[in-house]
Every structure is written in structure tokens, then in C-alpha cells.
Motif scaffolding. Structure first.
Motif, mmCIF file in Angstrom:
data_model
loop_
_atom_site.group_PDB
_atom_site.id
_atom_site.type_symbol
_atom_site.label_atom_id
_atom_site.label_comp_id
_atom_site.label_asym_id
_atom_site.label_seq_id
_atom_site.Cartn_x
_atom_site.Cartn_y
_atom_site.Cartn_z
ATOM 1 N N LYS A 72 0.817 -1.192 0.180
ATOM 2 C CA LYS A 72 0.035 -0.146 -0.126
ATOM 3 C C LYS A 72 0.905 1.194 0.185
ATOM 4 C CE LYS A 72 -4.303 -1.899 2.354
ATOM 5 N NZ LYS A 72 -4.883 -1.799 1.069
ATOM 6 N N THR A 73 2.098 1.286 0.596
ATOM 7 C CA THR A 73 2.789 2.296 0.755
ATOM 8 C C THR A 73 3.774 2.584 -0.414
ATOM 9 O OG1 THR A 73 4.609 1.183 1.744
ATOM 10 C CG2 THR A 73 3.065 2.508 3.220
ATOM 11 N N GLY A 74 3.784 1.525 -1.367
ATOM 12 C CA GLY A 74 4.466 1.438 -2.588
ATOM 13 C C GLY A 74 6.040 0.975 -2.337
ATOM 14 N N LEU A 75 6.312 0.544 -1.243
ATOM 15 C CA LEU A 75 7.805 0.166 -0.972
ATOM 16 C C LEU A 75 8.004 -1.223 -1.888
ATOM 17 C CD1 LEU A 75 8.442 0.763 2.649
ATOM 18 C CD2 LEU A 75 9.533 1.825 0.798
ATOM 19 N N VAL A 76 6.635 -1.867 -2.015
ATOM 20 C CA VAL A 76 6.682 -3.226 -2.970
ATOM 21 C C VAL A 76 5.979 -3.088 -3.862
ATOM 22 C CG1 VAL A 76 6.479 -5.790 -2.976
ATOM 23 C CG2 VAL A 76 7.512 -4.698 -0.871
ATOM 24 N N GLU A 77 6.397 -2.951 -5.199
ATOM 25 C CA GLU A 77 5.471 -3.049 -6.383
ATOM 26 C C GLU A 77 5.338 -4.125 -7.206
ATOM 27 O OE1 GLU A 77 6.632 0.603 -8.657
ATOM 28 O OE2 GLU A 77 5.635 1.914 -7.285
ATOM 29 N N ILE A 78 4.169 -4.470 -7.791
ATOM 30 C CA ILE A 78 3.993 -5.536 -8.748
ATOM 31 C C ILE A 78 4.133 -5.032 -10.169
ATOM 32 C CG2 ILE A 78 2.584 -7.566 -9.421
ATOM 33 C CD1 ILE A 78 3.762 -7.394 -6.507
ATOM 34 N N GLU A 79 5.210 -5.525 -10.999
ATOM 35 C CA GLU A 79 5.314 -4.982 -12.210
ATOM 36 C C GLU A 79 4.646 -6.074 -13.317
ATOM 37 O OE1 GLU A 79 6.353 -2.221 -13.112
ATOM 38 O OE2 GLU A 79 7.460 -1.295 -11.228
ATOM 39 N N ALA A 80 3.900 -5.728 -14.350
ATOM 40 C CA ALA A 80 3.735 -6.403 -15.373
ATOM 41 C C ALA A 80 4.816 -6.287 -16.597
ATOM 42 C CB ALA A 80 2.252 -6.174 -16.065
ATOM 43 N N LEU A 81 5.195 -7.424 -17.029
ATOM 44 C CA LEU A 81 6.194 -7.168 -18.058
ATOM 45 C C LEU A 81 5.660 -6.320 -19.496
ATOM 46 C CD1 LEU A 81 8.221 -10.417 -17.775
ATOM 47 C CD2 LEU A 81 8.981 -8.034 -17.477
#
Length: 509
Positions: free
Chosen positions: A406-415
Motif C-alpha cells: 500500500k505504501t509503494g515500497l513493494v510494487e508488482i510490475e507487469a512485463l
């Protein structure tokens, strides 16, 4: 010596049906017929065949036309790129049929198989129809075009395709067929193991106290930069080290344990994991590649090392980005609803599992003889605090690691959306990299800016992409091309640490 092979033709444009390609004909020149997947895999594969002849069946152009509309996929971009290359090479219709001379010395032409219009055809076509009767299938028509080239022009004809089934069908009709080998790494019989260097007890003591030691390099088998080795004495003492170049070895710089914010301490369980942690924590290394079977700790260690370095105020990176290719094992489950994070969650579930291990939701259990009243009172207090003042239903508690999302420290990326981006001050993990093509891996790595680190992990023995194998996938290709560079390091994890059952299954099944 080479000469042009063509039949007499009329000069009028309407006689284009009689135009035959001008091919080089010598004992050394070959004619390669390219399948669609080769062009999609490497749009510049046209220029990788030296001075040989290249033929592209017109069915390939039709198949590329159906793929070029895929706006958010690598296949669509590559199809459009192939179209632009062919448009530049063929300025008019006659050049397409006659062929053009390439900068490599070879020739390129478009093949129209007019034997398909005949009800009988040549003996080769009759044989093909007996083996592959359904010529409405595009793969079969491409094979038929290769057979047409073989029986029409003198040079040996080879169908190049990355589809194993097409290779087998082509061989069934007597046609030579092979994979596209340009981006395959060389075959090697070497064991994927770290090097052991024997030193004296005094040299070991000096290395332990000073942290550095220079060894004499073997000219036949030199050490690569950032290669991990194990120093050992005849008395059985050992110490890990990393080669920094010119024979200089240095001690590993790893902490006693690693810990995510609010999480539990994690320690390396074997020597290979120590190598991996050292590479993950060294800010002079921007690219880490890691091979490892299931359960060796690739996901857990890469995640905890990332979170260890993104602490607030003192962190080296602003956050962690995680992605992996969307390739299913088994039957597809269809399209997934929701946001990008919700769509990617099933594919990235291993990282949610790793975050749950590193930052557990449940607090440590009470001591064995703790009073039950205290535990019950604490539970009632927590329940009352969770109830809203207006008497509505209590809010669903979130897991500790979800706050990182939620804070953006961990982000999920789509290739599929990474092209054009510039990823700065991020710790980027690309999981299951063995499922990608070399071009796709290059696209991802070229997005990494200064201050960022990218980690490619995977198992080359577990590939579900039908167009890459253990020698042509992006992970192995990247390791092979980047080894020996000061910014890159490689680690091979072989010992499973998940459980005895997982280790046994990985080895025997």
C-alpha cells in the motif's frame, strides 16, 4: 564461385507469376526457409545467416499480419518491426519475387508455392499430402513452401523453426529442419559448481586477517570477475571468497543475519546461499543471475535482501519491484478480473508466501505456562478496538506485508507494460526468467537506471515456453553474455533447503 539461377521471364509486370528468385548456387551455400516464430523471436534474424539464401513463405506474412495488432505484447511489436524491415528491403513487387541482395552477402526473397494450385503436383508434393493432408493449416503450408523450394532450386534447403512439432513434421516429409541457433549459448559439459583453490594454512590465516589474497591464475581455466570460489587447506579448513580480477580474492561481506522491517531474522543455510547474499548486498554489482532448482532459496533470499536495503531514511533503494512472465503450467484458468495487482497476484503468489514468512502475521506464541486469562483478555481488547464506533462490521485486518504494497515500497510490475520505462533506485526481481526470450530479457535490463539493481532468477531445467530451451532462454543467454563483467555476478544454487521431501522430489521426479 556463385551464379544466379533463374528461368527466362517476360518483362511485362503482369508476368510476375513467372518470376523466379535469383539465388546463389555453390557447394557451400544453403537456402534457409524461415518460419514465423523465428522472425518473432528475433526480428533481425534475416541478417544472421551470413552469405546464404533466405526464403520467407507468403504464409508467414499472412501470419505476421494477424499478430501485428497485439499492441501490448512483445510478439506484436516484433511483428511490426519485421514488417518495417521487409518494407525497406522490398521497394516493389518484382524485388519481392526476384529477391534482394543482403548486406551479409546472401539473398532474401518471398516464396509463393504455386504447386498448391495443382491437383496432382510433383512427387514431393504428393508425398507431403499423404503425410500432411490438411493443407489449410498454416504450419503445413509453410512446410509445403519449403518442399517447393527444395525441389525447385539446387542448394540444400533447410526449414528453420522454433516449433519442435513443425521440425518433426518437416523431417517426416524428408525435409531438413533445425532450430534457430544464433542466440543459443554453446553446449558445455562443465559442472555448475564453484571452484576450489588449495592454499597453505599460513595463506589462509593471512586471508582471514587481511581480507584479501592474490592467487596465481591458471591460463587454461582463468577465474572470471566476480566468480565465487572456496579456499581450502590440506588440513580441511575452508573459507569462501570472491574474485575481483587479476587474481585478487576478497572475503565475503555478509551480515550475521538479514531482517525485513518488522520481520524475523534470516540466515544463510549453506555456502551457496552465502555467495548469493554477498552478490545481492554488494552495491557495485548491478546485475545478478541465479540458477537454482525448486526450494534452494532463490525467492526468499532475493526478497529479504531487497527489503533489508529499503529501510526508511537509511535505505539504498526506494523500493522493491517484482515481476515474472505470465506462463501457466497446466490448463489455463481464463482471464482474471480486477486491477493489475489482483491479476498478477496468482502469478506472484510465491512472493506473497515469502513475505508472509519474512513478516509473519501471527505474533510469537505465549510461553507454555502463561496464564490463559491474560491471553483471553488481550483477545477481547483487540476485538473491541477493531469495532467501529457506529456499530458497523469490524474492518478486515490487513497482513503486515500488505502495508508494504500500500505504501509503494513493494510494487508488482507487469512485463507487458515495462517498455519505455526508466526504473531508478529500485531493487528489481525478475522471477522465472528462463521462460523469456533473450530479446525480452534485454528489454527489461535496458530499463534499469543508475542506482537500481536487477536480479534474474530461475531454473533452466523447468521451461514451459515452447519457443525457448535450456540453451536459448533469456536467463542462460544473459548469464553467458554478461559473465566476466564487473557489474554482473552469477550464483548457482544446488542444495534444497525447503524440506527433505522437496529436495528429494526436485532430484528424483
Amino acid at each position: 564461385m556463385s551464379y544466379a539461377y533463374s528461368e527466362p521471364r517476360m518483362e511485362h509486370p503482369s508476368a510476375s507469376s513467372t518470376v523466379r528468385p535469383n539465388l546463389n548456387v555453390t557447394g557451400l551455400v544453403k537456402t534457409y526457409v524461415l518460419d514465423t516464430n523465428v522472425l518473432l523471436h528475433d526480428p533481425r534474424s534475416i541478417f544472421r545467416f551470413e552469405d546464404n539464401n533466405l526464403a520467407i513463405p507468403v504464409e508467414v506474412l499472412e501470419e505476421l499480419d494477424g499478430i501485428k495488432g497485439e499492441q501490448s505484447t512483445e510478439r506484436g511489436r516484433n511483428a511490426r518491426r519485421v514488417h518495417r524491415i521487409l518494407q525497406e528491403l522490398f521497394p516493389d513487387h518484382r524485388s519481392m519475387l526476384e529477391g534482394v541482395r543482403l548486406e551479409t552477402g546472401g539473398t532474401l526473397c518471398i516464396i509463393i508455392n504455386r504447386n498448391l494450385e495443382s491437383t496432382l503436383g510433383s512427387p514431393a508434393l504428393q508425398r507431403l499430402r499423404s503425410v500432411l493432408p490438411d493443407l489449410t493449416k498454416r504450419d503445413n503450408r509453410i512446410i509445403a513452401a519449403a518442399v517447393f523450394v527444395k525441389e525447385t532450386f539446387p542448394p540444400p534447403t533447410i526449414l528453420v523453426t522454433k516449433d519442435v512439432n513443425v521440425q518433426l513434421k518437416a523431417r517426416a516429409v524428408g525435409l531438413l529442419s533445425e532450430d534457430y541457433l544464433n542466440d543459443k549459448v554453446p553446449e558445455t559439459s562443465e559442472e555448475h559448481d564453484y571452484r576450489r583453490l588449495t592454499v597453505t594454512v599460513y595463506e589462509m590465516q593471512r586471508f582471514a586477517s587481511e581480507g584479501e589474497y592474490r592467487v596465481r591464475l591458471d591460463a587454461k581455466k582463468p577465474l572470471q570477475i566476480n566468480e565465487y570460489v572456496l579456499l581450502q587447506t590440506q588440513e580441511g579448513k575452508t573459507m569462501p571468497a570472491r574474485h575481483f580480477g587479476e587474481g585478487m580474492l576478497r572475503k565475503l561481506r555478509i551480515p550475521e543475519y538479514l531482517k525485513a522491517p518488522g520481520g524475523i531474522p534470516i540466515r544463510a543455510r549453506n555456502l551457496e546461499q552465502q555467495f548469493f547474499i554477498d552478490a545481492l548486498l554488494d552495491d557495485s554489482i548491478s546485475l545478478v543471475t541465479c540458477f537454482g532448482k525448486a526450494g534452494t532459496g532463490k525467492t526468499l533470499l532475493s526478497t529479504v535482501c531487497a527489503l533489508h536495503q529499503i529501510k526508511e531514511d537509511t535505505g539504498r533503494y526506494d523500493g522493491l519491484s517484482i515481476t515474472r512472465p505470465v506462463i501457466a503450467v497446466g490448463k489455463e484458468i481464463g482471464f482474471l478480473p480486477g486491477t493489475m495487482e489482483e491479476k498478477m497476484k496468482p502469478w506472484l503468489q510465491p512472493y506473497y508466501d515469502a513475505l508472509e514468512v519474512l513478516i509473519p502475521s501471527k505474533p510469537p506464541r505465549d510461553p507454555q505456562f502463561a496464564g490463559k486469562k491474560a491471553a483471553l483478555k488481550r483477545k477481547k481488547t483487540e476485538t473491541a478496538a477493531a469495532l467501529p464506533a457506529n456499530g458497523a462490521a469490524p474492518a478486515v485486518p490487513i497482513k503486515p506485508y500488505e502495508r508494504l504494497l500500500k505504501t509503494g515500497l513493494v510494487e508488482i510490475e507487469a512485463l507487458c507494460f515495462i517498455r519505455g520505462r526508466s526504473i531508478a533506485r529500485r531493487f528489481f526481481i525478475l522471477d522465472e526468467a528462463q521462460q523469456l526470450t533473450p530479446h525480452e530479457v534485454k528489454t527489461v535490463i535496458t530499463r534499469i537506471s543508475e542506482g537500481s539493481k536487477i536480479v534474474l532468477i530461475g531454473d533452466p531445467a523447468q521451461i514451459d515456453n515452447p519457443y525457448v530451451d535450456s540453451r536459448s532462454n533469456g536467463l542462460v543467454y544473459c548469464y553467458n553474455r554478461m559473465r566476466g563483467q564487473t557489474l554482473a555476478a552469477h550464483v548457482h544454487l544446488t542444495k534444497g533447503e525447503r524440506s527433505k521431501l522437496a529436495e528429494l522430489a526436485a532430484d528424483l521426479l
